[in-house]
Design a protein around this motif. Structure first.
Motif, short mmCIF file in Angstrom:
data_model
loop_
_atom_site.label_atom_id
_atom_site.label_comp_id
_atom_site.label_asym_id
_atom_site.label_seq_id
_atom_site.Cartn_x
_atom_site.Cartn_y
_atom_site.Cartn_z
N UNK A 50 0.73 27.12 15.82
CA UNK A 50 -0.76 27.54 15.42
C UNK A 50 -0.67 28.79 15.67
N UNK A 51 0.96 28.95 15.77
CA UNK A 51 0.49 30.59 14.91
C UNK A 51 0.82 30.85 12.73
N UNK A 52 1.75 30.05 12.71
CA UNK A 52 1.75 29.72 11.27
C UNK A 52 0.59 28.88 11.19
N UNK A 53 -0.55 27.81 11.55
CA UNK A 53 -1.85 27.91 10.57
C UNK A 53 -2.22 28.89 10.85
N UNK A 54 -2.51 29.53 12.10
CA UNK A 54 -3.21 31.16 11.39
C UNK A 54 -3.31 31.41 10.36
N UNK A 55 -1.50 31.71 10.38
CA UNK A 55 -1.01 32.23 8.81
C UNK A 55 -1.78 31.88 7.93
N UNK A 56 -1.47 31.12 7.76
CA UNK A 56 -1.50 29.89 6.58
C UNK A 56 -2.64 30.01 5.96
N UNK A 57 -3.71 29.65 7.30
CA UNK A 57 -5.43 30.24 6.84
C UNK A 57 -5.68 31.33 6.13
N UNK A 58 -4.96 32.90 6.53
CA UNK A 58 -5.05 34.05 6.35
C UNK A 58 -4.71 34.23 4.70
N UNK A 59 -3.35 33.05 4.44
CA UNK A 59 -2.47 33.64 3.23
C UNK A 59 -3.30 32.72 2.19
N UNK A 60 -4.34 31.37 2.72
CA UNK A 60 -4.69 31.21 1.39
C UNK A 60 -6.87 31.93 1.21
N UNK A 61 -7.00 32.65 2.55
CA UNK A 61 -8.24 34.11 2.55
C UNK A 61 -7.66 34.95 1.18
N UNK A 62 -6.38 35.52 1.50
CA UNK A 62 -5.82 36.30 0.94
C UNK A 62 -6.37 36.32 -0.86
N UNK A 63 -5.17 34.73 -0.89
CA UNK A 63 -5.13 34.25 -2.32
C UNK A 63 -6.50 34.14 -2.83
N UNK A 64 -7.55 34.50 -2.01
CA UNK A 64 -8.49 34.04 -3.03
C UNK A 64 -10.13 34.85 -2.67
N UNK A 65 -9.59 35.97 -1.97
CA UNK A 65 -9.85 37.35 -2.14
C UNK A 65 -10.87 38.34 -3.61
N UNK A 66 -12.21 37.92 -3.48
CA UNK A 66 -12.03 38.36 -5.11
C UNK A 66 -12.30 39.88 -4.62
N UNK A 67 -11.91 40.22 -3.96
CA UNK A 67 -11.48 42.11 -4.04
C UNK A 67 -10.32 42.69 -3.91
N UNK A 68 -9.93 42.89 -5.11
CA UNK A 68 -8.73 43.95 -5.00
C UNK A 68 -8.52 44.76 -3.71
N UNK A 69 -9.38 45.24 -3.53
CA UNK A 69 -9.00 47.01 -2.54
C UNK A 69 -8.80 45.84 -1.13
#
Lengths: 200, 266
Positions: B121-140
């Protein structure tokens, strides 16, 4: 009472310290050398001695070499604006064997591993960043191994190099030559699909 | 099952070391049998059929042949790949941290299904978070670790302690057992296993500011799906990190090496 003469026993013990060599193999190698002509044994001894006395680390790419700068860094024919970053000196050999790379190298001497306590300071990463700042570079190819550790190291270097105008690339990954599609794992196959090329 | 020659197990690779010419020795955390050691022969060759199946942390079905000391990996099939994890430095470090914590916490061949479920479960959460982080258009937004990823790691630490039988006490004083008051003067002691009230302050190893205590309680008692996104200042985050690290170090008898890398990575 000693059953084997001390010089023979000594060599057996030294051989046995090498990776992949057990006591029986060590004995076989020792007795092979004992029966070999003297000049052959002398050549081996000289080669062993020179391994430590005649080898230096290139102060530019940190590859092990016979001179500083090494044969590749000192070659005016090589493209100095192109750096291929690899984990180990043996990786340089592997890429050189392809015969198509005309740039220079940077050897990290390992991959990052927080679990083993190997951090950025234990590798030649800071030297690479310095090199990128002081040399007029066109491209840095991150050729660390295609696994979690290698990707991790490449991600760190790519982040550490930002912001920069240098093009940063990663080696392509996909199916090996002579492989069988049926046996390819999903990860490799997915990458091969992503990186497919127009058929020429 | 253990005395069958060939067996099947679902698991994730926690650690691998190179062995011999082209082999790797793996520590696999399996759902069925807990932590086992296995060898993947020839796995370092590019043409190896196994190489792609023994990447760190992927949820994989393994076929293994029982050996005397080590099992031998014969086949694999990936069930879940956390492909975004290794694409950001912080998330990849977090992956290492999860793997090291489990490796340290568990003994060989001791089935721990709940820990396995928590790890997945933790790895799924981290993976989803990494995907969100990578696609976040706001550099800040990329200045620090993503808030959700940070919470996922802290949730993992607290739940892991709980499953190992070391549930930390954040609601009552571990010395006098009185209920904790919402004041700034509470303290904390890792060896005693939780918070101490102001009256027992002489037992405190560190202070426990109210906000830190609230965050720890919230993570401990809230289901992941219901956990709100927390925007915390660096001091509170460091404080929460520090409390949990002290607890883990105490209970695992060992400081986790990757904790430092994770704590100092942005």
């Amino acid at each position: 009472m000693q059953k084997i003469a001390a010089p023979i026993q000594g060599l057996i013990e030294e051989f046995a310290k090498l990776p992949g060599i057990g006591p029986k193999t060590a004995q076989r190698l020792t007795f092979f050398l004992l029966r070999s002509p003297e000049d052959q044994v002398t050549r081996l001894a000289d080669a062993l001695r020179r391994l430590k006395t005649d080898i230096v680390t290139c102060s530019t790419c940190f590859n092990i070499a016979a001179s500083d700068p090494c044969a590749i860094c000192g070659d005016p024919e090589r493209d100095q604006s192109l750096i291929c970053v690899v984990e180990e000196p043996l990786d340089v050999l592997a890429i050189e064997k392809t015969g198509i790379f005309r740039g220079t190298f940077h050897v990290l001497h390992g991959a990052l591993s927080p679990v083993e306590g190997i951090g950025p300071k234990d590798l030649r990463i800071e030297e690479l960043i310095q090199r990128a700042r002081t040399t007029d570079l066109r491209e840095i190819i991150l050729a660390t191994n295609p696994n979690y550790e290698g990707d991790y190291t490449a991600t760190h270097i790519a982040q550490a190099l930002q912001p920069s105008a240098i093009k940063i690339t990663r080696l392509a990954r996909g199916l090996p030559l002579g492989g069988d599609l049926e046996y390819a794992d999903e990860g490799t196959l997915a990458r091969a699909l992503e990186g497919r090329r127009t058929f020429e | 099952m253990a005395n069958e020659r060939v067996y099947r197990a679902e698991g994730m690779v926690l650690r691998r070391i190179d062995y011999g010419e082209a082999d790797r020795i793996l520590t696999i955390f399996t759902r069925e049998q807990g932590k086992i050691r296995a060898i993947a022969k020839g796995a370092r060759k590019t043409t190896s059929r196994l190489a792609g199946y023994i990447e760190l942390l992927n949820r994989t079905h393994f076929m293994l042949a029982a050996g005397r000391d080590l099992s031998i990996v014969t086949q694999g099939e990936i069930r879940e790949r956390y492909e975004h994890l290794s694409r950001t430095y912080w998330h990849a470090t977090a992956g290492y941290y999860i793997a090291e914590a489990i490796d340290r916490a568990l003994e060989d061949r001791e089935p721990q299904t709940a820990v396995y479920t928590l790890a997945c479960a933790t790895l799924q959460r981290l993976n989803a978070d990494a995907a969100a982080w990578l696609s976040d258009p706001v550099p800040a937004n990329k200045a620090g670790p993503a808030a959700r990823g940070w919470a996922a790691v802290r949730n993992f630490e607290i739940q892991l302690l709980d499953l190992l039988g070391y549930r930390p006490a954040f609601h009552h004083c571990v010395v006098c057992e009185s209920a904790l008051q919402p004041v700034e003067q509470n303290g904390f002691n890792a060896e005693l296993g939780g918070a101490v009230c102001p009256a027992c302050a002489r037992y405190a190893q560190r202070t426990l500011p109210l906000l830190t205590l609230k965050v720890l309680r919230l993570i401990q008692v809230t289901d992941w799906a219901a956990l709100p996104v927390m925007r915390l200042d660096t001091r509170t985050r460091d404080d929460v990190d520090g409390v949990l690290q002290q607890l883990l170090t105490h209970h695992l008898d060992h400081a986790l090496r990757s904790w430092n890398a994770l704590h100092h990575t942005t």
